[in-house]
Enzyme design. Structure first.
Site, PDB file in Angstrom:
ATOM      1  N   ASP A  31      -8.530 -12.340  -2.258  1.00 28.97           N
ATOM      2  CA  ASP A  31      -8.169 -11.474  -3.283  1.00 28.97           C
ATOM      3  C   ASP A  31      -6.585 -11.731  -3.939  1.00 28.97           C
ATOM      4  OD1 ASP A  31     -10.512 -10.178  -3.187  1.00 28.97           O
ATOM      5  OD2 ASP A  31      -9.794  -8.420  -1.915  1.00 28.97           O
ATOM      6  N   GLY A  32      -5.885 -12.164  -3.153  1.00 28.73           N
ATOM      7  CA  GLY A  32      -4.559 -12.486  -3.735  1.00 28.73           C
ATOM      8  C   GLY A  32      -4.507 -13.497  -4.628  1.00 28.73           C
ATOM      9  N   ASN A  61      -4.526  -3.921  -8.979  1.00 27.88           N
ATOM     10  CA  ASN A  61      -4.389  -3.186  -7.862  1.00 27.88           C
ATOM     11  C   ASN A  61      -3.771  -1.874  -7.815  1.00 27.88           C
ATOM     12  OD1 ASN A  61      -6.542  -4.545  -6.274  1.00 27.88           O
ATOM     13  ND2 ASN A  61      -5.035  -5.243  -4.986  1.00 27.88           N
ATOM     14  N   GLU A  62      -2.327  -1.990  -7.757  1.00 27.81           N
ATOM     15  CA  GLU A  62      -1.509  -1.119  -7.975  1.00 27.81           C
ATOM     16  C   GLU A  62      -0.071  -1.102  -8.311  1.00 27.81           C
ATOM     17  OE1 GLU A  62      -0.917  -3.089  -4.799  1.00 27.81           O
ATOM     18  OE2 GLU A  62      -2.424  -1.790  -4.205  1.00 27.81           O
ATOM     19  N   ARG A  97       9.935  14.065  -2.980  1.00 21.63           N
ATOM     20  CA  ARG A  97      10.830  13.560  -1.983  1.00 21.63           C
ATOM     21  C   ARG A  97      10.182  12.847  -0.974  1.00 21.63           C
ATOM     22  NH1 ARG A  97      13.012  18.191  -3.999  1.00 21.63           N
ATOM     23  NH2 ARG A  97      14.950  18.240  -5.115  1.00 21.63           N
ATOM     24  N   ASP A 142       9.254   8.594   1.148  1.00 18.57           N
ATOM     25  CA  ASP A 142       9.447   7.063   1.168  1.00 18.57           C
ATOM     26  C   ASP A 142       8.970   6.482  -0.241  1.00 18.57           C
ATOM     27  OD1 ASP A 142      10.385   7.334   3.777  1.00 18.57           O
ATOM     28  OD2 ASP A 142       8.506   6.460   4.741  1.00 18.57           O
ATOM     29  N   ALA A 179       4.793   9.353   2.804  1.00 15.35           N
ATOM     30  CA  ALA A 179       5.561  10.221   3.931  1.00 15.35           C
ATOM     31  C   ALA A 179       6.578  10.837   3.148  1.00 15.35           C
ATOM     32  CB  ALA A 179       6.369   9.283   4.557  1.00 15.35           C
TER      33      ALA A 179
END
EC number: 2.7.1.23
Length: 266
Positions: A45-46, A122-123, A148, A150, A185
């Site tokens: 995929d990469g 992808n993102e 707020r 990560d 997070a």
């Protein structure tokens, strides 16, 4: 038909690239790395992500097909032992074109009136290099929340099985024209509060991130990464462009999900 073959660069992938190129030329096809009608990606995929970004400027004219020389991927769905069959399909068979939505990312800076526009297969992720990410999130031009934590991940439907899934996001069928915003997070207490759940936004809904703390920001678009302290805003929406895959046989998405994450069982 004009074609090109890209490789992950290992010995197995390079050997397959050489064989595919010579076989297709024997069938009368023309190798053309500048203006290919079809890009055959050999690796994983990469490798296909890199091929996509190499040809993102001609998405209306280029289709992609992937051969995996490692683990089964979501984009690379042909196996090395099927190369001869794939070559015959490409040379002799009119293929079906399957289109999937992409993510448009527009980055604006404090020190420039110019904007940077990217397309993600992808993102896109947004983090900081020091401390927590603090940013206002607007949806459709209206304030939604102050985040707020990560970081944030904005994914395409076809990318929902990648980093988004690892963050607890939902798996979306790649045909849905949408994007998904997933938190990393987040800080939630009596003072700070976020929605805490992934958000799935439809086409034409814009998500605008406005960083509030003066820190170096790290933005990734698929495998590409950039660091900048002067980022004013990051705008995400479903792109007008689509990625086009050459499909020569059925490969149901949910079957692919099952094989990748669950397996066939005993």
């Amino acid at each position: 038909m004009h074609f090109t073959v890209t490789s992950r660069g290992d010995d197995v992938s390079d050997a397959l690239k050489k064989d595919i190129t010579s076989s297709l030329e024997e069938h009368g096809l023309t190798e053309d790395a500048d203006q290919p009608d079809i890009v055959i990606s050999v690796g994983g995929d990469g490798t296909l992500l890199e091929a996509f970004h190499s040809y993102h400027g001609r998405l209306d004219d280029t289709c992609f097909v992937g051969i995996h020389t490692g683990h089964l991927g979501f984009y690379a769905d042909w196996q090395p032992e099927e190369v001869e069959k794939l070559v015959i399909h490409i040379a002799k068979t009119p293929f079906q074109v399957v289109e999937y939505p992409l993510l448009e990312v527009v980055v604006r800076h404090y020190d420039s009136d110019d904007t940077d526009r990217y397309l993600a297969l992808n993102e896109c992720t947004v983090k900081t290099l020091e401390g927590s990410l603090v940013c206002d999130i607007d949806i459709k031009g209206e304030p939604f929340e102050t985040f707020r934590g990560d970081g944030l991940c904005i994914s395409t439907p076809s990318g929902s099985t990648a980093y988004n899934k690892a963050l607890g996001g939902g798996i979306l069928h790649p045909s849905l024209p949408s994007m998904q915003l997933t938190e990393m997070a987040s800080i939630n207490n009596r003072v700070y509060r976020t929605i805490g759940s992934p958000l799935i936004l439809p086409q034409h809904h814009t998500c605008l991130l406005n960083p509030l703390n003066d820190v170096e920001m790290q933005i990734t678009v698929d495998h590409m990464s950039m660091v900048d302290r002067s980022i004013k805003s990051i705008q995400c929406r479903v792109a007008e462009e689509n990625v086009r895959f050459a499909r020569f046989r059925p490969f149901p998405f949910w079957k692919r999900v099952k094989e990748s994450f669950i397996g066939e069982g005993e």
